[in-house]
Every structure is written in C-alpha cells, then in structure tokens.
Design a protein around this motif. Sequence first.
Motif, short mmCIF file in Angstrom:
data_model
loop_
_atom_site.label_atom_id
_atom_site.label_comp_id
_atom_site.label_asym_id
_atom_site.label_seq_id
_atom_site.Cartn_x
_atom_site.Cartn_y
_atom_site.Cartn_z
N LEU A 167 0.71 -1.03 0.10
CA LEU A 167 -0.01 -0.37 0.05
C LEU A 167 0.83 1.14 0.07
CD1 LEU A 167 -2.62 -1.41 2.97
CD2 LEU A 167 -2.93 -0.31 -0.04
N GLY A 174 -12.02 -0.64 0.61
CA GLY A 174 -11.72 -0.89 -0.15
C GLY A 174 -10.04 -0.97 -1.15
N ASP A 175 -9.43 -0.62 -0.22
CA ASP A 175 -7.67 -0.31 -1.16
C ASP A 175 -7.61 -1.90 -1.17
OD1 ASP A 175 -8.05 2.40 -1.01
OD2 ASP A 175 -6.88 2.55 0.65
N LYS A 176 -7.30 -2.01 -2.52
CA LYS A 176 -6.35 -3.67 -2.62
C LYS A 176 -5.16 -4.07 -2.33
CE LYS A 176 -10.35 -4.55 -5.94
NZ LYS A 176 -11.23 -5.43 -5.03
N VAL A 177 -5.07 -5.19 -1.76
CA VAL A 177 -3.29 -5.01 -1.77
C VAL A 177 -2.71 -6.47 -1.58
CG1 VAL A 177 -4.77 -4.78 1.13
CG2 VAL A 177 -4.27 -6.76 0.55
N ARG A 178 -1.37 -6.29 -1.61
CA ARG A 178 -1.01 -7.39 -2.61
C ARG A 178 0.12 -7.93 -1.36
NH1 ARG A 178 -0.64 -12.00 -5.82
NH2 ARG A 178 1.21 -12.33 -6.02
N ASP A 188 -3.08 -11.73 -2.98
CA ASP A 188 -4.15 -10.31 -2.61
C ASP A 188 -4.82 -10.70 -2.06
OD1 ASP A 188 -2.97 -10.20 -4.99
OD2 ASP A 188 -4.01 -11.17 -6.07
N GLY A 189 -5.66 -9.39 -1.59
CA GLY A 189 -6.67 -9.09 -0.85
C GLY A 189 -7.08 -7.79 -0.93
N VAL A 190 -8.15 -6.64 0.46
CA VAL A 190 -8.65 -5.50 0.53
C VAL A 190 -8.89 -5.43 1.86
CG1 VAL A 190 -10.92 -7.37 -0.03
CG2 VAL A 190 -10.67 -4.71 -0.43
N GLU A 192 -10.28 -4.04 4.44
CA GLU A 192 -12.31 -4.58 5.14
C GLU A 192 -12.50 -3.10 5.95
OE1 GLU A 192 -14.81 -6.31 5.71
OE2 GLU A 192 -13.93 -7.11 3.85
N VAL A 202 -7.77 -6.33 7.39
CA VAL A 202 -7.54 -7.24 5.35
C VAL A 202 -8.16 -8.42 5.76
CG1 VAL A 202 -5.46 -7.54 4.24
CG2 VAL A 202 -5.40 -5.40 5.05
N THR A 204 -8.58 -12.05 2.65
CA THR A 204 -7.63 -12.23 1.95
C THR A 204 -8.76 -13.07 1.70
OG1 THR A 204 -6.68 -13.99 2.52
CG2 THR A 204 -5.36 -11.80 2.54
#
Length: 248
Positions: A167, A174-178, A188-190, A192, A202, A204
Amino acid sequence: MPHEFEVREVIALEATPEQVWEAIATGPGLDSWFMGANEIEPGEGGRMRMTVAGQTSEATITTWDPPNRLAYRGDENPDGTFMAFEYIVEGRAGGTAVLRLVHSGFLGDDWQEEYDALSVGDGMYLRKLAAYLRHFPGAAAYHMFLPGRAVADAAAVWTAFKDALGLTGTVTAGDKVRLAVDGLEPTDGVVEFVHHPSFLGVRTGDGLYMFVYGRDVVVVEYHDFTEDVDGPAIERAWRTWLSRSFAD
C-alpha cells in the motif's frame, strides 16, 4: 484508585441472530474473529477463559439468553479493576441482525490511555466480526495472536504495515492489497477497515488479518478458514517479519 468506564457500540451484521450468537457465545466462534484462544462453559454461571500471549483471564457469565443476550463479568483484580461485557442481539428483516455492545468496568491508574484504546478497539473488533460473518461464516481452522516488541515510532509502524501489504499513500477501506512477506506465498486481498495509526483490517481469500499498534506494542492477528493450513509456518513467517521490521 480504580476509574469507572463504559464504551457503547452498535453494528449492523449480515447474519442471523443465531449466527451472531455462535460467533460471540462459543469458543470456536470467538477464535474466528476475537483475540487469543477462548473457552466458554455455556449457561448462566458458566466460566469463560481467554488466553492471549500466554496469559489467561477468566470471567463468569451473568446472563445467558440465546440468541438474544449475553453478559459476563471478568474476575476482579487485586486493585479492584475488572471488565464486563454485554451483547444484545436484535433480529432484522432479511436474515440480518443488529448487535449492541456495552463494555464497562473499572480501569487502573493509567485509565485514560487504556480507555482511549478501548474506545477505538471495541469498534474495530466489531468490524472484524462483521467481516467474518459476511465472508467466512464458520469456525476458523487456525488463529494467531502474535505480539512483537515495543516500538515508540507510530509512523514507522504504519509504514511497515503498508509495506507488507503493498500500500502507498492514505489507506482507506476497499483498497486492494498484495500481501507479501518472506516465508508465505504472496496473496491478494482488500482493506476491510482502517483506523490510522492503530488498526488495519485486511481480508484475503483464505482469511482475515488485523494489524494492531496500541500502547507502543505491535500485534499481528490472523484467522485462516481453509482446511489445509500450516500454522507453524505462518507464525514463523510473521515472527521473522516482526523482528526484521522493528529491529533495535
């Protein structure tokens, strides 16, 4: 001298009252979103035990009315401090529910700092509960509560959280994460939920993470809902991440 406190929270949940009850009133349910390892003896007068980082605290159930109301009071400490929890579950249309939490009791001499942490943390844990019920209804196969060393620099901690998740900039729900740490497969995840600089939740494909920074201590929490999970490998990877990220 003990100081009386009370925190109230309300949250709408995409789950039936029975599902909410299972999450708040059973050991496997609590293990799936709350901290530590939990045991519950059902019924009024039953005992509850929560073990976090090797320390066990106990409480007595004072109200047991499934799936509507659960209340329990922690054992009193020698200085007169204790905590009590009351959960009230109200069914809503469409198989949903509203959960009301009252967290009260008496805090010690550093009550203001502790109260500030509780007033934020209670809401964050309820948001983790909501994510669990929405995306992973059913008991977690593995759960981890892993504290690291004390770190005074909040900005450095937040940067380390973001780096582990790929990040940048301001973090929002809502941000996408790796998620990529040594010893674990990248995933990958988001995001929360987030409360800078103390909580970052987060999701996954396999489970829920919560990164916590409170009272100068860094904690990584994880709940995995897959059948094939290597718990020791997960813990080793995060222990290594903690030691490398916050070295002396």
